[in-house]
Design a protein around this motif. Sequence first.
Motif, PDB file in Angstrom:
ATOM      1  N   ALA A   3       0.580  -1.422   0.055  1.00 10.80           N
ATOM      2  CA  ALA A   3      -0.077  -0.200  -0.022  1.00 10.80           C
ATOM      3  C   ALA A   3       0.895   1.289  -0.050  1.00 10.80           C
ATOM      4  O   ALA A   3       2.006   1.145   0.767  1.00 10.80           O
ATOM      5  N   PRO A   4       0.563   2.154  -0.997  1.00 15.21           N
ATOM      6  CA  PRO A   4       1.491   3.212  -1.087  1.00 15.21           C
ATOM      7  C   PRO A   4       1.845   4.050   0.155  1.00 15.21           C
ATOM      8  O   PRO A   4       2.864   4.781   0.408  1.00 15.21           O
ATOM      9  N   TYR A   5       0.690   4.249   1.180  1.00 14.22           N
ATOM     10  CA  TYR A   5       1.068   4.992   2.540  1.00 14.22           C
ATOM     11  C   TYR A   5       2.219   4.388   3.226  1.00 14.22           C
ATOM     12  O   TYR A   5       2.668   5.215   4.135  1.00 14.22           O
ATOM     13  N   LYS A   6       2.676   3.267   2.688  1.00 18.93           N
ATOM     14  CA  LYS A   6       3.796   2.434   3.877  1.00 18.93           C
ATOM     15  C   LYS A   6       5.289   2.995   3.250  1.00 18.93           C
ATOM     16  O   LYS A   6       6.151   2.477   3.963  1.00 18.93           O
ATOM     17  N   TYR A   7       5.323   3.602   2.155  1.00 17.82           N
ATOM     18  CA  TYR A   7       6.456   3.682   1.392  1.00 17.82           C
ATOM     19  C   TYR A   7       7.618   4.623   2.317  1.00 17.82           C
ATOM     20  O   TYR A   7       6.779   5.522   3.091  1.00 17.82           O
ATOM     21  N   PRO A   8       8.718   4.539   2.326  1.00 23.02           N
ATOM     22  CA  PRO A   8       9.726   5.314   2.901  1.00 23.02           C
ATOM     23  C   PRO A   8       9.901   6.753   2.365  1.00 23.02           C
ATOM     24  O   PRO A   8      10.258   6.911   1.337  1.00 23.02           O
ATOM     25  N   ARG A   9       9.536   7.781   3.297  1.00 17.88           N
ATOM     26  CA  ARG A   9       9.473   9.099   2.731  1.00 17.88           C
ATOM     27  C   ARG A   9      10.936   9.643   2.830  1.00 17.88           C
ATOM     28  O   ARG A   9      11.194  10.748   2.201  1.00 17.88           O
ATOM     29  N   ALA A  10      11.824   8.800   3.480  1.00 19.25           N
ATOM     30  CA  ALA A  10      13.206   9.263   3.779  1.00 19.25           C
ATOM     31  C   ALA A  10      13.920   8.174   3.590  1.00 19.25           C
ATOM     32  O   ALA A  10      13.593   7.002   4.184  1.00 19.25           O
ATOM     33  N   ILE A  11      15.042   8.086   2.733  1.00 17.23           N
ATOM     34  CA  ILE A  11      15.977   7.127   2.673  1.00 17.23           C
ATOM     35  C   ILE A  11      17.294   7.509   2.656  1.00 17.23           C
ATOM     36  O   ILE A  11      17.803   8.859   2.234  1.00 17.23           O
ATOM     37  N   VAL A  12      18.282   6.655   3.487  1.00 18.10           N
ATOM     38  CA  VAL A  12      19.687   6.944   3.822  1.00 18.10           C
ATOM     39  C   VAL A  12      20.301   5.994   3.360  1.00 18.10           C
ATOM     40  O   VAL A  12      20.174   4.634   3.566  1.00 18.10           O
ATOM     41  N   PHE A  13      21.402   5.996   2.458  1.00 22.79           N
ATOM     42  CA  PHE A  13      22.379   5.021   1.949  1.00 22.79           C
ATOM     43  C   PHE A  13      23.560   4.913   3.076  1.00 22.79           C
ATOM     44  O   PHE A  13      24.045   6.141   3.169  1.00 22.79           O
ATOM     45  N   ILE A  14      23.691   3.993   3.491  1.00 21.77           N
ATOM     46  CA  ILE A  14      24.896   3.640   4.336  1.00 21.77           C
ATOM     47  C   ILE A  14      25.778   2.433   4.258  1.00 21.77           C
ATOM     48  O   ILE A  14      25.320   1.687   3.535  1.00 21.77           O
ATOM     49  N   GLU A  15      26.958   2.543   4.495  1.00 22.15           N
ATOM     50  CA  GLU A  15      27.928   1.391   4.141  1.00 22.15           C
ATOM     51  C   GLU A  15      27.661   0.333   4.986  1.00 22.15           C
ATOM     52  O   GLU A  15      27.925  -1.072   4.570  1.00 22.15           O
ATOM     53  N   ALA A  16      26.804   0.168   6.541  1.00 25.41           N
ATOM     54  CA  ALA A  16      26.606  -1.001   6.976  1.00 25.41           C
ATOM     55  C   ALA A  16      25.640  -0.654   8.057  1.00 25.41           C
ATOM     56  O   ALA A  16      25.715   0.396   8.624  1.00 25.41           O
ATOM     57  N   LEU A  17      24.804  -1.745   8.552  1.00 20.98           N
ATOM     58  CA  LEU A  17      23.957  -1.418   9.418  1.00 20.98           C
ATOM     59  C   LEU A  17      24.518  -1.718  11.036  1.00 20.98           C
ATOM     60  O   LEU A  17      25.302  -2.767  10.959  1.00 20.98           O
ATOM     61  N   PRO A  18      24.210  -0.965  11.916  1.00 22.13           N
ATOM     62  CA  PRO A  18      24.758  -1.400  13.208  1.00 22.13           C
ATOM     63  C   PRO A  18      23.972  -2.646  13.777  1.00 22.13           C
ATOM     64  O   PRO A  18      23.018  -2.863  13.804  1.00 22.13           O
ATOM     65  N   LYS A  19      25.021  -3.514  14.249  1.00 22.32           N
ATOM     66  CA  LYS A  19      24.779  -4.721  14.745  1.00 22.32           C
ATOM     67  C   LYS A  19      25.358  -5.168  15.876  1.00 22.32           C
ATOM     68  O   LYS A  19      26.382  -4.667  16.085  1.00 22.32           O
ATOM     69  N   THR A  20      24.955  -6.306  16.647  1.00 20.28           N
ATOM     70  CA  THR A  20      25.335  -6.805  17.994  1.00 20.28           C
ATOM     71  C   THR A  20      26.572  -7.609  17.406  1.00 20.28           C
ATOM     72  O   THR A  20      26.595  -8.018  16.199  1.00 20.28           O
ATOM     73  N   VAL A  21      27.162  -8.293  18.327  1.00 21.41           N
ATOM     74  CA  VAL A  21      28.354  -9.237  18.066  1.00 21.41           C
ATOM     75  C   VAL A  21      27.778 -10.556  17.362  1.00 21.41           C
ATOM     76  O   VAL A  21      28.346 -11.324  17.008  1.00 21.41           O
ATOM     77  N   THR A  22      26.374 -10.699  17.836  1.00 22.16           N
ATOM     78  CA  THR A  22      25.838 -11.978  17.343  1.00 22.16           C
ATOM     79  C   THR A  22      24.945 -11.704  16.106  1.00 22.16           C
ATOM     80  O   THR A  22      24.333 -12.611  15.570  1.00 22.16           O
ATOM     81  N   GLY A  23      25.119 -10.509  15.463  1.00 27.29           N
ATOM     82  CA  GLY A  23      24.794 -10.166  14.065  1.00 27.29           C
ATOM     83  C   GLY A  23      23.202  -9.532  14.385  1.00 27.29           C
ATOM     84  O   GLY A  23      22.738  -9.431  13.344  1.00 27.29           O
ATOM     85  N   LYS A  24      22.639  -9.237  15.419  1.00 25.25           N
ATOM     86  CA  LYS A  24      21.147  -8.561  15.470  1.00 25.25           C
ATOM     87  C   LYS A  24      21.447  -7.176  15.339  1.00 25.25           C
ATOM     88  O   LYS A  24      22.240  -6.466  15.704  1.00 25.25           O
ATOM     89  N   LEU A  25      20.395  -6.679  14.471  1.00 21.98           N
ATOM     90  CA  LEU A  25      20.506  -5.430  14.186  1.00 21.98           C
ATOM     91  C   LEU A  25      19.991  -4.570  15.446  1.00 21.98           C
ATOM     92  O   LEU A  25      19.172  -4.742  16.329  1.00 21.98           O
ATOM     93  N   ARG A  26      20.871  -3.354  15.632  1.00 21.14           N
ATOM     94  CA  ARG A  26      20.569  -2.587  16.804  1.00 21.14           C
ATOM     95  C   ARG A  26      19.973  -1.216  16.310  1.00 21.14           C
ATOM     96  O   ARG A  26      20.239  -0.133  15.772  1.00 21.14           O
ATOM     97  N   ARG A  27      18.508  -1.695  16.277  1.00 20.77           N
ATOM     98  CA  ARG A  27      17.621  -0.547  15.628  1.00 20.77           C
ATOM     99  C   ARG A  27      17.585   0.668  16.251  1.00 20.77           C
ATOM    100  O   ARG A  27      17.415   1.592  15.822  1.00 20.77           O
ATOM    101  N   PHE A  28      17.976   0.699  17.810  1.00 21.10           N
ATOM    102  CA  PHE A  28      17.764   1.975  18.289  1.00 21.10           C
ATOM    103  C   PHE A  28      18.789   2.762  18.135  1.00 21.10           C
ATOM    104  O   PHE A  28      18.833   3.864  18.380  1.00 21.10           O
ATOM    105  N   GLU A  29      20.093   2.144  17.630  1.00 24.24           N
ATOM    106  CA  GLU A  29      21.122   3.081  17.208  1.00 24.24           C
ATOM    107  C   GLU A  29      20.701   4.045  16.041  1.00 24.24           C
ATOM    108  O   GLU A  29      21.089   4.842  15.728  1.00 24.24           O
ATOM    109  N   LEU A  30      20.006   3.355  14.907  1.00 22.40           N
ATOM    110  CA  LEU A  30      19.407   3.754  13.798  1.00 22.40           C
ATOM    111  C   LEU A  30      18.299   5.368  14.511  1.00 22.40           C
ATOM    112  O   LEU A  30      18.474   6.261  13.778  1.00 22.40           O
ATOM    113  N   ARG A  31      17.805   4.880  15.217  1.00 21.02           N
ATOM    114  CA  ARG A  31      16.603   6.091  15.822  1.00 21.02           C
ATOM    115  C   ARG A  31      17.477   7.243  16.448  1.00 21.02           C
ATOM    116  O   ARG A  31      17.103   8.322  16.172  1.00 21.02           O
TER     117      ARG A  31
END
Length: 532
Positions: A504-532
Motif C-alpha cells: 500500500a502506497p502509504y507505507k513507502y519510506p519518505r526518507a532514505i539514507v544510504f549507509i555502508e553498514a547497518l549497526p549490529k550486535t556481536v551476534t549479528g542482530k540489528l541494533r535498531r535503536f542506534e538508527l533511531r
Amino acid sequence: MTGPADRFVADRLPPPERQPLFLFDRPELHYPERLNAAVELIDRPVAAGDGDRIAVRNDAGAWSYAALKDLSDRIARLLVEEEGLVPGNRVLLRGPNGAMLFAAWLGVLKAGGVVVTTMPMLRPVEIVAVLEKAEASHAIVDARCLADFTEAAARVGCVRSTLVYHGDFGDGALEQRLATVAPGVAPADTRADDPALIAFTSGTTGRPKGCVHFHRDVLAPADAFARNILKPSPGDVFCTSAPIGFTFGLGATLIFPFRSGSTAVTVEQATPRVLVEAIARHGVTTLFTAPTAYKAMLALAGGAPIAGLRACVSAGEHLPEATWRAWRDATGIGIIDGIGATEMMHIFISASGDDIRPGATGRAVPGYVACLLDPDDRPLSEGIGRLAVRGPTGCRYLADDRQAAYVVDGWNVTGDTYRLDADGYFWYVARSDDMIVSSGYNIAAPEVENALYAHPAVQECAVIGAPCDTRGQLVKAFIVLAPGWTGDDALAEELKAHVKAVIAPYKYPRAIVFIEALPKTVTGKLRRFELR
C-alpha cells in the motif's frame, strides 16, 4: 440453530485460557443470547418507524434506513439462495466507503457470514495474505478495486463466488442481479458470541493478524465509547477519513450513526480538503480523523470556525497538545482524543467536554478498566508502564501464536507505553514495539523492509519511524546497496516508487539514507535503536 455451519473461524479461536477477561458490568452491555448485529443496526430503526430517516449521504445521493435495509436484505438473500453461502463462510469486501459497501457489510451479517473488509489501497501481495489467513469463500468488490483482487484471488484459489458492483447508484453486474431478487429476508438467527467479522492488522513482524469479533462486539463500542463520550442523537451527521476496513472507520461511519439513528456521510478520497468541503456540503456534526488531518484542515479553513461541527474525535496516533489548543482556539471545539486498537474494536480510553486534559489521552471509557503493567506484569497504581485494558471487547487472534503476547493474565496489552497520573488519566509516552504510527496509519517496519529487499539494489536495509512534526512519525529506511549501485537521489526515488508498487502506497519510506553498514550486535542482530 446451535452455531455456524462453517466452523472455520470458531475452530481457530484461541483457547479460553488464552483469551482476555471480558467485562459486562454495565446494563447497556448486557446482550441477549441470540443477536444479529445487522438487525440491530438497520432493521430495528426501520421497525421502530424511522425508515424515512437518512442513513447514508454522499455526493452521489442519499439512502434512507428503509432503502438500506431493503438493499442489505437483497444482498443477503442473493448470497444464501444463489451463491451458496452458509453461516460462518467468510466474505471479503473491497471498495471505498459508500452506501453499497455498507449494504454489503450488513447483508453479509444478515446472511450469517463473517465479514472481512479490506482497504481499497491494498496491493495483491497484501490481499493474498488476507485471503490465505481467512480463506474467504465469497467476495463483493467494487469494479474500480477489482484488478488487484482478481490477481490475488487467482494466486490463492479459495474464493468461489465474486459479486462485482460499481460504486453507489452504479450499473454493475451485482446491481443488475439485485434488481431481480425478491425483497425481504429472514436474517440468520446468530448468537451474540458468533463470529461476525475478522479485522486485519499488521504486527511488528509484518504478518497480518486477523482479529475476530463477535456480534456483541460490533455493538459494544457504540454502547460504551459512543454512548458515554460522544452522546450522539438522531440529528447527528457522522463523517470520517478512515475506510471501514479499519475498525476506527467502521465505528465512526457505520456502527455509531446507525446505532443512534443518525446519518453517515461517506467520502471516497478523504483528504483534508475533501473533509472540509464535505462538512460544509453535507452538514457534518461529528468528525473522526487523525491529528495530522486536523492540522491540515486548520490551515485550509484559514483558522476560522468550521460551521456545523459539534464534536471532533482523534485517534490512530498521539494528539499533540499544541494541535489540540490550535484547533480549540480556532473552532471552539475541544478535540476528543482516544486510543483504540483493532484487537479491541474501537476506543477504550478517552475524555470529552470538561473532562479533557490537553495532552492526555483520557481515562478508561465506562465499561472498560485500564492499568499499566511493570516489567514483571504487575499492575501499577501510578507511573510509567505498558498499557493494559479489559472490557466488553478484546483480542481473539485467528489461529495466531501472537495471542500469547497480546493477552497477559487476562489483560489486553496494546504495545503502548503510557504514564498514569493520580487522577486516572493516561498520558502517551511511546510505542513499546517497532510499529511505526504515521498520520494515523500503523506501519510494520519489517513489511517495508521486505518490499525493499525485492529490489536488486538493496543488499541490506532497516526501517524505523523517525519523528515528524506533521505526521507524528515518518517511515525512514537505511539501505546498504548491493555492489554496482550508486546511492543518489534518482535511486532513492526509484526505491520509493518500487515500494508503492509492492505494498500500500502509504507505507513507502519518505526518507532514505544510504549507509555502508547497518549497526549490529556481536551476534549479528540489528541494533535498531542506534538508527533511531
